[in-house]
Motif scaffolding. Structure first.
Motif, PDB file in Angstrom:
ATOM      1  N   ALA A   1       0.831  -1.210   0.000  1.00  0.00           N
ATOM      2  CA  ALA A   1       0.000   0.000   0.000  1.00  0.00           C
ATOM      3  C   ALA A   1       0.863   1.257   0.000  1.00  0.00           C
ATOM      4  CB  ALA A   1      -0.944  -0.005   1.206  1.00  0.00           C
ATOM      5  N   GLY A   2       1.963   1.243   0.769  1.00  0.00           N
ATOM      6  CA  GLY A   2       2.837   2.418   0.820  1.00  0.00           C
ATOM      7  C   GLY A   2       3.456   2.730  -0.528  1.00  0.00           C
ATOM      8  N   LEU A   3       3.843   1.705  -1.251  1.00  0.00           N
ATOM      9  CA  LEU A   3       4.390   1.902  -2.593  1.00  0.00           C
ATOM     10  C   LEU A   3       3.326   2.454  -3.530  1.00  0.00           C
ATOM     11  CD1 LEU A   3       6.357   1.519  -4.962  1.00  0.00           C
ATOM     12  CD2 LEU A   3       5.673  -0.889  -5.025  1.00  0.00           C
ATOM     13  N   LEU A   4       2.132   1.897  -3.482  1.00  0.00           N
ATOM     14  CA  LEU A   4       1.067   2.332  -4.384  1.00  0.00           C
ATOM     15  C   LEU A   4       0.689   3.793  -4.145  1.00  0.00           C
ATOM     16  CD1 LEU A   4      -1.168  -0.856  -4.262  1.00  0.00           C
ATOM     17  CD2 LEU A   4       0.122  -0.021  -6.238  1.00  0.00           C
ATOM     18  N   ASP A   5       0.807   4.241  -2.902  1.00  0.00           N
ATOM     19  CA  ASP A   5       0.461   5.630  -2.581  1.00  0.00           C
ATOM     20  C   ASP A   5       1.647   6.580  -2.678  1.00  0.00           C
ATOM     21  OD1 ASP A   5      -2.253   5.142  -2.143  1.00  0.00           O
ATOM     22  OD2 ASP A   5      -1.894   4.519  -0.072  1.00  0.00           O
ATOM     23  N   ALA A   6       2.821   6.053  -3.019  1.00  0.00           N
ATOM     24  CA  ALA A   6       4.009   6.888  -3.193  1.00  0.00           C
ATOM     25  C   ALA A   6       3.935   7.608  -4.537  1.00  0.00           C
ATOM     26  CB  ALA A   6       5.266   6.027  -3.115  1.00  0.00           C
TER      27      ALA A   6
ATOM     28  N   LYS B   1       0.215   9.358  -8.068  1.00  0.00           N
ATOM     29  CA  LYS B   1       0.604   8.198  -7.263  1.00  0.00           C
ATOM     30  C   LYS B   1       0.895   7.004  -8.171  1.00  0.00           C
ATOM     31  CE  LYS B   1      -2.240   9.379  -3.228  1.00  0.00           C
ATOM     32  NZ  LYS B   1      -3.364   8.923  -2.360  1.00  0.00           N
ATOM     33  N   VAL B   2       1.717   6.085  -7.684  1.00  0.00           N
ATOM     34  CA  VAL B   2       2.030   4.880  -8.448  1.00  0.00           C
ATOM     35  C   VAL B   2       0.762   4.149  -8.845  1.00  0.00           C
ATOM     36  CG1 VAL B   2       3.104   2.593  -8.334  1.00  0.00           C
ATOM     37  CG2 VAL B   2       4.336   4.590  -7.464  1.00  0.00           C
ATOM     38  N   ARG B   3      -0.190   4.009  -7.925  1.00  0.00           N
ATOM     39  CA  ARG B   3      -1.414   3.253  -8.215  1.00  0.00           C
ATOM     40  C   ARG B   3      -2.194   3.863  -9.376  1.00  0.00           C
ATOM     41  NH1 ARG B   3      -4.425   1.554  -4.396  1.00  0.00           N
ATOM     42  NH2 ARG B   3      -3.250   2.076  -2.518  1.00  0.00           N
TER      43      ARG B   3
END
Length: 470
Positions: free
Chosen positions: A142-147, A156-158
Motif C-alpha cells: 500500500a505504501g508503494l502504491l500511494d508513493a 501516485k504509483v497506483r
C-alpha cells in the motif's frame, strides 16, 4: 520464453501453469514458512528517513537483492531498473539473479526466513502466491502504491497502472504483488495470410465454424494448440463462457459457489471446443505438442489459428517468417449477445518478501521498474504491453503488439479475468486436465462440467485452504 527451456510462459504470464511441481512446492511451504524466523524482525523493518526524494525510506548503503524470472522477456529490463537504483543509491550493492526455476530456488529461502528483497515470482513451478499470502510471507505494498510515481509528477504509483492491475495482486483486501506486464488472450492469425486467402476473422462462433470449414477445404488445419499445456485451450473456452455469462458467471466460479461449473454458458463453451475436435478442426497431433512446437507449426502455416496470450509475438521472434504479420483477435461471441469483451489481466508478478532484509529498497526498486520510462523501454524491446498506462503512446508498434493494444482499447471496461487459477492451484490443474480430455474426445462437455465441479467442491470443503471472494 526461451524456447530451450520448454517452460510454460508467464502466467502465467498470467497465472498459467499450475503443475504438480507447483502443488508440491505449496504444501511444505505453508507450514514451514509460518514457523520460519531465522532473521530478526527489527532488522527487516529498519529503513532510512522518508523524504520527497526518498519516499520509501531507503537506507542509502543497504544492499539490494533482486531475483527475476529469466524467460521470454529476458532480464535486461530488470537490470536497467537496477542501474537506475544504483544511480540513485550509489552506496548500495545490487545482487541480481536471473533464474528460470524461481520456485525451486526460492522455496528453501522463504522457509529459512532469508528471502531476497524482490522476487519476480513467474514461470513454471513458481511459488503458489496464495500459499505465501496465507503464511504471511509477503509485504503489504500500500505504501508503494500511494508513493509518488518516479517520472509523473503529482501522480501516485497506483494511478499510473492499467485497470485491474492492483486488484490482480490483492488478496483479502491487501495488495501484495505488482504485475509488470498486461496480457490479453485471444486467437492469433497471420493477417497477410488471411488477406491473401480472402478470409475474415470471425465475430461469432457460428462464423468461426464456417471459416474453419473453408480453411479445412483449403488443405490446412483450422486450429492448433499447445497440447502438452491444455490451459492454452482453456483461454478461448473460458472466454466464450464469460462473454455469454458475464461477471456473475465469473464470480460464481471464483467464489466456489455450488454448481458454478454447471452454468449453461460454461457447458455450451465446452461444447464449442468439443465441436472443433469432433469436426476435425484441430490439427492432428496437437495433443503431443509443446507450446514452442505448436507455435512453430502455426508460423509455418500448418494451421491458421492458435490460442495464446499476448506474449506470443515476443516468444516467436526467432522463428516468425518475414511478412507473417501476426495479429490477435478477440475470441468470438458464443451467443451474439456478449456481456464482456476480452480476457485481459496483468502478469509477471513482483513481490517483496515480508522477511526481506531491505524491504524499503525492494519497494523503491519496484517504483523505478514501474516508471513510465522503464515500461516504455520494455514495450519497445519485447513487443509486449506493460501494466503502466500510456507506456506505448507515440511508439511505432509491431503488428502483434498493435493488435493487442487495439483490442484492449476496444474492450474498455469490458475486460475480464478469472481469479480461481491464482487462488486455488489444485482447481486450476483439474480444469486444465479436464479440458485436455475434452479436446481429445475422451469426455463429453457434460462430463467436463461434472468433473470440474467435483474438484471445485473439494476445494470449497477443504478447511486448510484459505478462501477468497470477489
Amino acid at each position: 520464453m526461451n524456447p530451450s527451456t520448454q517452460l510454460r510462459p508467464y502466467p502465467t504470464r498470467r497465472s498459467l501453469l499450475w503443475t504438480a511441481a507447483t502443488a508440491a512446492l505449496s504444501a511444505p511451504l505453508l507450514t514451514a514458512c509460518v514457523t520460519a524466523g531465522a532473521k530478526d524482525e527489527g532488522e527487516a523493518a529498519a529503513g532510512g528517513e522518508k523524504t520527497a526524494g526518498n519516499p520509501m525510506g531507503v537506507r542509502a548503503g543497504a544492499p539490494l537483492e533482486v531475483v527475476v524470472f529469466k524467460g521470454g522477456y529476458g532480464d535486461d529490463y530488470a537490470i536497467a531498473a537496477e542501474r537506475e537504483y544504483t544511480r540513485r543509491y550509489p552506496q548500495a550493492k545490487v545482487d541480481h539473479k536471473g533464474l528460470q526455476k524461481v520456485g525451486e530456488a526460492m522455496q528453501p529461502r522463504f522457509v529459512a526466513g532469508n528471502p531476497p528483497d524482490v522476487v519476480d515470482n513467474t514461470g513454471a513451478g513458481r511459488l503458489d502466491i496464495a500459499t505465501l499470502v496465507g503464511a504471511g510471507q509477503l509485504t503489504d505494498l500500500a505504501g508503494l502504491l500511494d508513493a509518488p510515481a518516479l517520472d509523473q509528477p503529482g501522480v501516485k504509483v497506483r494511478d499510473t497502472l492499467l485497470p485491474g492491475v492492483v486488484d490482480d495482486g490483492t488478496f483479502g483486501g491487501t495488495t501484495v504483488a505488482l504485475n509488470f506486464t498486461y496480457t490479453a488472450w485471444g486467437l492469433w492469425f497471420s493477417r497477410s495470410f488471411f488477406a491473401g486467402r480472402g478470409w475474415t476473422f470471425p465475430k461469432t462462433w457460428a462464423e468461426m465454424l464456417t471459416l474453419c470449414a473453408e480453411i479445412k477445404k483449403a488443405g490446412l488445419a483450422p486450429w492448433t494448440y499447445q497440447g502438452k499445456y491444455p490451459e492454452y485451450l482453456n483461454d478461448p473456452l473460458l472466454s466464450l463462457a464469460a462473454k455469454a455469462g458475464g461477471l456473475e458467471l465469473i464470480k460464481a466460479v471464483d467464489n466456489l459457489q455450488p454448481n458454478a461449473w454447471r452454468q449453461e454458458p460454461l457447458v455450451q463453451a465446452a461444447g464449442a471446443i468439443a465441436e472443433l475436435a469432433g469436426r476435425g478442426y484441430l490439427m492432428a497431433g496437437s495433443e503431443a505438442l509443446s507450446h514452442t512446437e505448436a507455435q512453430a507449426a502455426w508460423c509455418r502455416r500448418k494451421a491458421a489459428l492458435i490460442p495464446c496470450g499476448s506474449w506470443l509475438e515476443s516468444e516467436q521472434k526467432g522463428v516468425t517468417p518475414a511478412g507473417f504479420d501476426m495479429v490477435m483477435g478477440a475470441v468470438p461471441s458464443l451467443t451474439g449477445d456478449d456481456k464482456l469483451a476480452l480476457q485481459a489481466a496483468s502478469s509477471e508478478s513482483f513481490v517483496v518478501p515480508a522477511k526481506a532484509k531491505n524491504p524499503a529498497g525492494g519497494q523503491e526498486y519496484l517504483r523505478i521498474l514501474f516508471s513510465k520510462a522503464s515500461a516504455t523501454a520494455f514495450a519497445k524491446a519485447n513487443s509486449t504491453l506493460p501494466a503502466v498506462a500510456g507506456a506505448t503512446d507515440g511508439l511505432e508498434l509491431s503488428s502483434g503488439l498493435g493488435s493487442v493494444r487495439d483490442a484492449v482499447a476496444a474492450a474498455g471496461a469490458g475486460t475480464f479475468s478469472y481469479r480461481f487459477r491464482t487462488w486455488y492451484a489444485p482447481l486450476a490443474k483439474a480444469v486444465d486436465d479436464a479440458t485436455g480430455e475434452l479436446a481429445n474426445r475422451r469426455i463429453s462437455p457434460a462430463d467436463w462440467s461434472t468433473r470440474i465441479q467435483k474438484a471445485a467442491d473439494a476445494v470449497a470443503r477443504d478447511t486448510a485452504v484459505t478462501k477468497y471472494t470477489r
